[in-house]
Design a protein around this motif. Structure first.
Motif, short mmCIF file in Angstrom:
data_model
loop_
_atom_site.label_atom_id
_atom_site.label_comp_id
_atom_site.label_asym_id
_atom_site.label_seq_id
_atom_site.Cartn_x
_atom_site.Cartn_y
_atom_site.Cartn_z
N VAL A 23 36.73 44.73 41.75
CA VAL A 23 36.18 43.45 42.05
C VAL A 23 37.15 42.59 42.76
O VAL A 23 37.00 41.90 43.97
CB VAL A 23 36.04 42.67 40.80
CG1 VAL A 23 35.74 41.30 41.04
CG2 VAL A 23 34.84 43.40 39.73
N GLN A 137 46.57 37.72 27.36
CA GLN A 137 44.97 37.87 27.23
C GLN A 137 44.35 37.93 25.85
O GLN A 137 44.58 38.72 25.06
CB GLN A 137 44.21 38.70 27.78
CG GLN A 137 42.89 38.78 27.98
CD GLN A 137 42.07 40.12 28.80
OE1 GLN A 137 42.65 40.54 29.62
NE2 GLN A 137 40.85 40.40 28.14
N GLY A 141 38.60 37.50 26.27
CA GLY A 141 38.78 37.93 27.76
C GLY A 141 37.75 39.06 28.19
O GLY A 141 37.39 39.75 27.34
N GLY A 142 37.45 39.23 29.45
CA GLY A 142 36.89 40.33 29.88
C GLY A 142 37.47 41.88 29.80
O GLY A 142 38.78 41.60 30.02
N ALA A 168 45.43 33.74 29.35
CA ALA A 168 43.95 34.31 29.69
C ALA A 168 43.10 34.59 28.82
O ALA A 168 43.38 34.86 27.64
CB ALA A 168 44.39 35.66 30.59
N GLY A 170 38.90 33.39 28.40
CA GLY A 170 37.88 32.24 28.16
C GLY A 170 38.20 31.00 28.99
O GLY A 170 37.47 29.95 28.84
N ALA A 189 44.96 32.22 33.78
CA ALA A 189 44.52 33.31 34.46
C ALA A 189 43.04 33.69 34.27
O ALA A 189 42.63 33.51 33.09
CB ALA A 189 45.32 34.68 34.34
N GLY A 191 39.51 36.18 34.98
CA GLY A 191 38.75 37.13 35.69
C GLY A 191 37.43 36.80 36.01
O GLY A 191 37.03 36.82 37.11
N LEU A 195 35.19 36.33 39.39
CA LEU A 195 34.26 37.46 39.71
C LEU A 195 33.20 36.75 40.28
O LEU A 195 31.99 37.00 41.28
CB LEU A 195 33.90 38.43 38.52
CG LEU A 195 32.92 39.39 38.54
CD1 LEU A 195 33.18 40.62 37.63
CD2 LEU A 195 31.57 38.80 38.43
N MET A 302 29.58 47.37 39.92
CA MET A 302 30.52 46.32 40.88
C MET A 302 30.53 46.44 42.44
O MET A 302 30.62 45.69 43.27
CB MET A 302 32.02 46.21 40.50
CG MET A 302 32.15 45.84 38.99
SD MET A 302 31.40 44.37 38.78
CE MET A 302 31.13 44.31 36.95
N GLY A 315 33.82 38.47 30.35
CA GLY A 315 34.63 37.78 29.16
C GLY A 315 33.55 36.73 28.69
O GLY A 315 32.25 36.63 29.08
N VAL A 317 33.18 33.90 28.69
CA VAL A 317 32.65 32.69 29.37
C VAL A 317 31.42 32.85 30.44
O VAL A 317 31.02 31.85 30.88
CB VAL A 317 33.87 32.31 30.54
CG1 VAL A 317 34.93 31.71 29.79
CG2 VAL A 317 34.44 33.48 31.24
C1 FMN Z 1 35.02 43.27 35.69
C2 FMN Z 1 36.21 43.22 35.08
C3 FMN Z 1 37.37 44.18 35.40
C4 FMN Z 1 38.41 44.26 35.05
N1 FMN Z 1 39.33 44.97 35.40
C5 FMN Z 1 40.73 45.16 35.01
C6 FMN Z 1 41.60 45.87 35.57
O1 FMN Z 1 41.09 46.83 36.40
N2 FMN Z 1 42.86 45.94 35.03
C7 FMN Z 1 43.15 44.92 34.15
O2 FMN Z 1 44.62 44.56 33.88
N3 FMN Z 1 42.44 43.99 33.52
C8 FMN Z 1 41.19 44.03 33.98
N4 FMN Z 1 40.22 43.06 33.51
C9 FMN Z 1 40.59 42.00 32.92
C10 FMN Z 1 41.03 40.78 33.54
O3 FMN Z 1 42.00 41.03 34.50
C11 FMN Z 1 41.31 39.32 32.86
O4 FMN Z 1 42.48 39.71 32.11
C12 FMN Z 1 40.12 38.96 31.95
O5 FMN Z 1 39.13 39.01 32.88
C13 FMN Z 1 40.60 37.46 31.44
O6 FMN Z 1 39.54 37.05 30.81
P1 FMN Z 1 38.19 36.09 31.32
O7 FMN Z 1 37.30 37.17 31.73
O8 FMN Z 1 37.73 35.45 30.20
O9 FMN Z 1 38.95 35.15 32.29
C14 FMN Z 1 38.84 43.14 34.26
C15 FMN Z 1 37.99 42.03 33.76
C16 FMN Z 1 36.67 42.34 34.18
C17 FMN Z 1 35.76 40.99 33.85
#
Ligand code: FMN
Length: 347
Positions: A23, A137, A141-142, A168, A170, A189, A191, A195, A302, A315, A317
């Protein structure tokens, strides 16, 4: 808005777009950087050569600082670090705790080291080893995630370390940014929120699934690789949870073979990485094998747009996000709302 994060990294706004496999590519990262926030390129799903090309692509689109996320336990982490140093990347972000040697090598080359952590003791460890900041995180989080919510983990980590802490899990708006600052964080931070922008290359059909999701459609499962992983609940997740061990393993081996080609990893490296992943965790070898499953299942959605065959890491969210602004619009909106909230609180 100046915080220890903006001063450390040299960005205009205390907002980070995290490294998400498949992504966070050059387009999203450069759009984030041009919006004045810190974009982080996801590198675990790229070969070392592709990483160099992706870094150059970002540099051709922006003069602003940006980062690269890598797996600290990958056996070619050293090669990736050297590419980052050669290319003058400002920030190194890590999904798992980097070794003290890796931190030292990066810092000596002038790269800012910002590992992502999910527990206080990991934050204390990397801070003692010289990390410049941490992204913490919470469970909302996702992707791979922990059990402790951001509202509990964040103040715990802020109290435990003296380096800037970026919150990070939410976050999606200006209220969240001000709340994180109130807890003592240096920024947020995000994610899932990044996206879901028009600059993200995720196919429209996949974005539509996220936009349609309610908070109840986001779940945590171990069925993909044995580790708790937050994602949209889909028919595939249900099927993975139902399917027997032998069938899951068979499919994982097939996908692992595909990942081997795409990431440039040999079987030996994949086994070594698997062993590193297993280290200190209660994972069986079959779960280690399943680890290569995650990137392939993420790619199916993706990159290939297959909502039926792919995993959509997310996440909680996703349940409250219902639009696709550009990164520029998103960052501007968050900063405007944050200023309004601060003014209201001051009154
Ligand atoms: C589609 C997706 C792919 C992710 N891939 C990675 C990754 O490759 N490496 C990593 O450290 N975190 C990864 N994460 C976690 C995010 O970097 C981030 O810490 C997280 O999304 C934060 O929470 P939020 O989604 O509530 O903002 C991923 C999250 C999502 C949603």
């Amino acid at each position: 808005m100046e915080t220890p994060l903006t001063r450390l990294v040299g960005v205009r706004h205390p907002i980070v777009q995290t490294g998400m496999g498949w992504v966070a590519g050059p387009r999203l990262v450069s759009a984030t950087a041009n919006a004045g926030a810190l974009g982080i390129l996801a590198s675990a799903t790229m070969t070392v050569d592709r990483l160099r090309a992706a870094i150059r692509e970002v540099k051709s689109r922006t003069d602003a600082p940006f980062g690269v996320n890598l797996r600290a336990d990958a056996s070619d982490a050293g090669d990736r670090v050297r590419v980052m140093i050669d290319e003058g990347v400002r920030v190194a972000s890590f999904a798992l705790t980097p070794s003290p040697e890796l931190i030292t090598e990066l810092k000596e080359a002038g790269v800012i080291v910002v590992p992502s952590i999910g527990a206080r003791r990991h934050a204390e460890k990397v801070a003692a080893w010289g990390a410049d900041a941490v992204i913490v995180q919470g469970g909302e989080g996702g992707g791979h995630t922990g059990e402790v919510a951001t509202t509990v983990l964040l103040p715990q980590v802020v109290d435990a370390v003296d380096i800037p802490v970026v919150a990070a899990g939410g976050f999606f708006d200006g209220r969240g940014l001000v709340a994180a600052l109130a807890y003592g964080a240096a920024g947020v931070a995000m994610g899932t929120r990044f996206l879901l922008t028009s600059d993200s290359t995720v196919p429209d059909a996949v974005k539509a699934r996220y936009l349609a999701a309610t908070v109840k459609d986001v779940t945590v499962t171990r069925a993909v690789d044995g580790l708790p992983h937050r994602m949209l609940r889909t028919e595939l997740v249900d099927a993975l949870e139902r399917s027997g061990r032998a069938r899951t393993l068979f499919q994982a081996v097939r996908r692992a073979a595909g990942f081997r080609k795409l990431s440039g990893a040999g079987w030996l490296r994949m086994l070594r990485d698997g062993r590193a992943l297993r280290h200190g965790k209660d994972l069986t070898w079959s779960q280690v094998l399943l680890a290569a499953n995650t990137p392939m299942l993420l790619k199916a959605s993706m990159v290939d747009g297959r909502t039926d065959l792919g995993v959509m890491a997310s996440g909680q969210v996703a349940g409250v996000i219902d639009d696709l602004p550009s990164c520029g619009e998103l960052v501007e909106r968050i900063m405007k709302e944050a200023e309004e909230v601060r003014a209201r609180l001051a009154r």
